[in-house]
Motif scaffolding. Structure first.
Motif, mmCIF file in Angstrom:
data_model
loop_
_atom_site.group_PDB
_atom_site.id
_atom_site.type_symbol
_atom_site.label_atom_id
_atom_site.label_comp_id
_atom_site.label_asym_id
_atom_site.label_seq_id
_atom_site.Cartn_x
_atom_site.Cartn_y
_atom_site.Cartn_z
ATOM 1 N N MET A 49 -9.742 2.559 6.961
ATOM 2 C CA MET A 49 -8.424 1.855 6.390
ATOM 3 C C MET A 49 -7.518 0.928 7.514
ATOM 4 S SD MET A 49 -5.713 4.013 4.167
ATOM 5 C CE MET A 49 -5.392 5.232 5.552
ATOM 6 N N VAL A 82 -9.047 -1.840 1.804
ATOM 7 C CA VAL A 82 -8.237 -1.338 0.520
ATOM 8 C C VAL A 82 -9.378 -0.478 -0.138
ATOM 9 C CG1 VAL A 82 -7.958 -2.216 -1.616
ATOM 10 C CG2 VAL A 82 -6.886 -3.294 0.220
ATOM 11 N N ARG A 139 -8.741 2.916 1.234
ATOM 12 C CA ARG A 139 -7.575 3.756 0.668
ATOM 13 C C ARG A 139 -7.948 3.996 -0.648
ATOM 14 N NH1 ARG A 139 -2.264 3.489 1.920
ATOM 15 N NH2 ARG A 139 -0.719 3.736 -0.017
ATOM 16 N N LEU A 182 -3.108 8.816 3.840
ATOM 17 C CA LEU A 182 -2.575 7.640 3.000
ATOM 18 C C LEU A 182 -1.181 7.009 3.575
ATOM 19 C CD1 LEU A 182 -3.730 8.442 -0.362
ATOM 20 C CD2 LEU A 182 -4.407 6.640 0.987
ATOM 21 N N SER A 183 -0.401 8.403 3.727
ATOM 22 C CA SER A 183 1.023 7.855 4.325
ATOM 23 C C SER A 183 1.149 7.455 5.646
ATOM 24 C CB SER A 183 1.767 9.180 4.329
ATOM 25 O OG SER A 183 1.260 10.246 5.277
ATOM 26 N N VAL A 230 -0.565 4.695 6.681
ATOM 27 C CA VAL A 230 -0.486 3.351 6.611
ATOM 28 C C VAL A 230 0.382 2.633 5.652
ATOM 29 C CG1 VAL A 230 -2.047 1.561 6.055
ATOM 30 C CG2 VAL A 230 -2.910 3.255 7.169
ATOM 31 N N ALA A 231 1.520 2.317 5.959
ATOM 32 C CA ALA A 231 2.796 2.006 4.883
ATOM 33 C C ALA A 231 3.095 0.697 5.467
ATOM 34 C CB ALA A 231 3.507 2.979 4.821
ATOM 35 N N LEU A 261 -3.854 -3.752 7.153
ATOM 36 C CA LEU A 261 -3.377 -3.702 5.772
ATOM 37 C C LEU A 261 -1.927 -3.304 5.701
ATOM 38 C CD1 LEU A 261 -4.595 -2.913 3.002
ATOM 39 C CD2 LEU A 261 -4.793 -0.892 3.556
ATOM 40 N N ALA A 262 -1.220 -2.782 6.416
ATOM 41 C CA ALA A 262 -0.033 -2.496 6.502
ATOM 42 C C ALA A 262 0.886 -3.748 6.486
ATOM 43 C CB ALA A 262 0.559 -1.468 7.525
ATOM 44 N N CYS A 314 1.661 -8.264 3.393
ATOM 45 C CA CYS A 314 2.752 -8.100 2.440
ATOM 46 C C CYS A 314 3.498 -9.454 2.192
ATOM 47 C CB CYS A 314 3.685 -6.848 2.902
ATOM 48 S SG CYS A 314 4.585 -6.841 4.350
ATOM 49 N N VAL A 345 -0.058 -1.389 0.232
ATOM 50 C CA VAL A 345 0.078 -0.068 0.540
ATOM 51 C C VAL A 345 1.375 0.450 0.183
ATOM 52 C CG1 VAL A 345 -1.534 -0.259 2.642
ATOM 53 C CG2 VAL A 345 0.942 -0.834 3.010
#
Length: 678
Positions: free
Chosen positions: A291, A300, A303, A325-326, A328-329, A360-361, A364, A405
């Motif tokens: 991830m 992705v 995830r 999971l938490s 990576v935000a 990945l985080a 956005c 994410v």
């Protein structure tokens, strides 16, 4: 997208005829829309702007714009002006020389624009009409178009040719006003774009109009976005459209591209479905590493696999997958920006926001929720700026960061200060309207000068009296040597009344008054001059000096006790979770002992830490309360605020530490008993 893309923006805000109200927004509409359409990363159009030209010049530019085009070209035309309808119901676009009674010869007919669109070879045409419509009729005549102008009817009829497509989107389709912002007033920083064009620019620039997140903004998506945005800001304005087009017309690129997940390898998928719980936990560790991969499709895919395990696996494994999971935000830093006071109309101030975490985080898109907010991408995060053309006052808004994410939020505040009304005039100070501020280099007028404050009591000259019986001093002191007078032990006689000095009439009188009273006339000429007044030392106090305050130790100890109690509670929760994992290991793994499950889950370490920190918290609570002492002592050594804070913190720490200590002891006792009888 096609390689050849052309845009023509026609903006008319100044009119020779007094019957046509001067518009404020067209110039800003042209600049804002041209900047977005001409951006190679967004629209990639070759943009031309025609502003405040007469009708014949606009007609010629339209004819040249539609001529000599190829079938693969994409054309966009934007009108920002007055729209007028004649007595016979024909629609015209007002130019700088338009006369409402001579529309045929001084305005641009909508029928001419439609014919140009019909004759061009380009197959993709979009026409945007940001116009406020009205009837242009002879005085005393009755308007035939009572409510609706029916703008779109002027662009229907004959087909534009085989395989060609066109679309007309208008800000309003009736006798309603195409609003120029929320207020129809001209601000000191200049007008702002209209509601319709502002929605166009915002949807294209931010990518919010990309509703399906495929990286492209189609004409249909743009209309849906503009419709909702305009209706939200002004319910009295309703955009309309008429489309005759095959397929989709894409107007711009968008940063909101949905990332296609890459499937995990087969061996990792088999480990995710293994009946061995430790094998599945090993798969979680591998997915956590994937991830953080620089390839977003791989990240992705990992995830999504972790989300599947968090939904379907047993509680111990699902909780571990959820924790992965938490991690990576979307994590912006800082999450709050305050630009402080900003002059209205000044260059936009900028501040940087970093995006933390793996790629990945950081993937956005920024979506400002206020028109005065601007967000641009940088290599490390975002560049946030404020549009200072907004009205004066306190501004507060949010920027929502949306990614694969989840979402993040950055709160932005600023205060736009109004510009001075007249250049060179000093602003009125906050003391009140009666305060007078002189111009630079000029003294204030005499009536505006505040009266000089009286000197402090400690520096006022104190009249001295010569004692009744005083031996003459044989040594003549110098005028510079101070003479120390012994305090008189007898009660002095009634002093003679002192004369009040006359009011000073000028600087000389003021200096004379400050020098003190004149010597008496009976004073001998050989008498030594009066000594300079010296300040008598303060009288000795019979009270002992105050005891220095003790260090503020009790509040610090109370805060430490609260921290220890919270640490005890956290480690207790970790130990309880480990105990649950040990029990599940004993149940789901055949042949596994309870002791083996406890060792693998690591239950003993957090429970012991919880016991120690709970005991330490209670000890520190006792020390803090002893340091605070009784109520009388606390009032002497501590202020009311620290004393109250100490009581609250110690009470809270004890409320947390005592249950944590009891539960930790109970869990250890249960484990010991189970171990003996196992």
């Amino acid at each position: 997208m096609t390689e050849s893309r052309y845009a023509l923006i026609i903006a008319n805000d100044s009119y020779q005829d007094r019957g046509l109200r001067q518009l404020m927004s067209p110039a800003q509409d042209a600049e804002a829309l041209a900047g977005v359409l001409g951006d190679p990363q967004i629209g990639g159009f070759d943009v031309q702007i025609v502003r405040n030209e007469p009708s014949h010049a606009i007609s010629m530019r339209l004819d040249d714009f539609f001529a000599d085009r190829r079938p693969g070209d994409t054309l966009v035309v934007h009108f920002s002006c007055h729209g007028l309808k004649s007595e016979s119901g024909e629609l015209y676009f007002a130019a700088s020389n338009t006369l409402p009674r001579r529309l045929a010869s001084t305005a641009v007919p909508a029928d001419f624009v439609r014919r140009c669109m019909s004759c061009t070879r380009a197959r993709s045409i979009a026409l945007f009409l940001d116009c406020c419509y009205g009837g242009a009729f002879p005085q005393g005549a009755v308007a035939r178009a009572a409510g609706d102008v029916n703008v779109l009817e002027s662009f229907v009829g004959e087909k534009l040719g085989g395989g060609r497509g066109w679309a007309v989107i208008t800000a309003s389709n009736s006798m309603e006003y195409a609003f120029e912002g929320s207020e129809l007033t001209r601000t000191a920083a200049g007008p702002r774009p209209s509601v319709f064009t502002s929605a166009l620019v915002s949807g294209l620039a931010t990518g919010e109009a990309d509703l399906d997140e495929d990286g492209r903004i189609s004409l249909d998506e743009l209309y849906e976005y503009v419709f909702d945005r305009v209706r939200q800001e002004n319910p009295n304005q309703t955009p309309s459209r008429s489309v005759d087009m095959q397929g989709d017309l894409y107007l711009a690129r968008s940063p909101r591209r949905r990332i296609a997940p890459s499937p995990v390898p087969d061996d990792l998928r088999a480990a995710m479905r293994s009946p061995d719980i430790y094998t599945r936990r090993g798969a979680i560790a591998e997915l956590r590493a994937r991830m953080e991969n620089a390839d977003l499709s791989v990240a992705v895919g990992a995830r999504e696999a972790l989300a599947e395990m968090a939904r379907k696996d047993i509680r111990a494994v699902a909780d571990e997958a959820g924790r992965a999971l938490s991690e990576v935000a979307v994590n912006p830093y800082p999450t709050r920006l305050d630009f402080g006071p900003v002059p209205q109309g000044a260059p936009p101030p900028h501040q940087q926001v970093r995006l933390l975490g793996p790629p990945l985080a950081r993937s956005c898109a920024a979506h400002p929720k206020a028109d005065w907010l601007r967000a641009a991408e940088t290599p490390d995060g975002l560049d946030i700026s404020v549009d200072t053309s907004a009205g004066p006052g306190r501004l507060s808004g949010d920027i929502v960061l949306k990614g694969a994410v989840g979402e993040g939020l950055v709160h932005v505040e600023a205060e736009v200060l109004p510009t001075p009304a007249a250049e060179g005039r000093a602003p009125v100070p906050p003391d009140g309207p009666t305060a007078v501020v002189p111009a630079a280099g000029k003294p204030p007028p005499a009536h505006a000068r505040p009266p000089a404050p009286p000197p402090p009591a400690a520096h006022r000259p104190v009249p001295t009296r010569t004692p009744v019986a005083q031996k003459p001093d044989r040594r003549e002191p110098s005028s510079q040597e101070p003479v120390a007078h012994k305090p008189s032990t007898h009660k002095p006689s009634t002093p003679a009344p002192t004369r009040k000095p006359p009011p000073a009439a000028g600087p000389a009188a003021t200096a004379a008054a400050a020098a003190g009273p004149a010597p008496r006339a009976t004073q001998r000429p050989t008498q030594r001059p009066a000594p300079r007044t010296t300040h008598a030392p303060p009288p000795r106090s019979h009270h002992p000096p105050p005891t220095p305050a003790r260090p503020q130790r009790a509040p610090a100890l109370a805060a430490a006790s609260l921290g220890l109690s919270v640490a005890s509670l956290i480690t207790l929760l970790l130990g309880a979770v480990a105990a649950i994992d040990a029990v599940e290991t004993r149940v789901y793994i055949p042949g596994a002992s309870l002791e083996e499950g406890v060792v693998r889950a690591g239950m003993m370490k957090p429970l012991i830490i919880s016991l120690i920190t709970a005991i330490l918290a209670l000890v520190v609570v006792s020390i803090a309360r002893n340091s605070l002492g009784s109520s009388a002592a606390s009032q002497t050594n501590y202020a009311e605020g620290p004393a109250h804070a100490t009581r609250v913190l110690t009470r809270t720490a004890k409320f947390i530490a005592v249950p944590s200590l009891i539960l930790a002891v109970l869990i250890l006792l249960v484990y010991l008993v189970a171990r003996i009888y196992a």
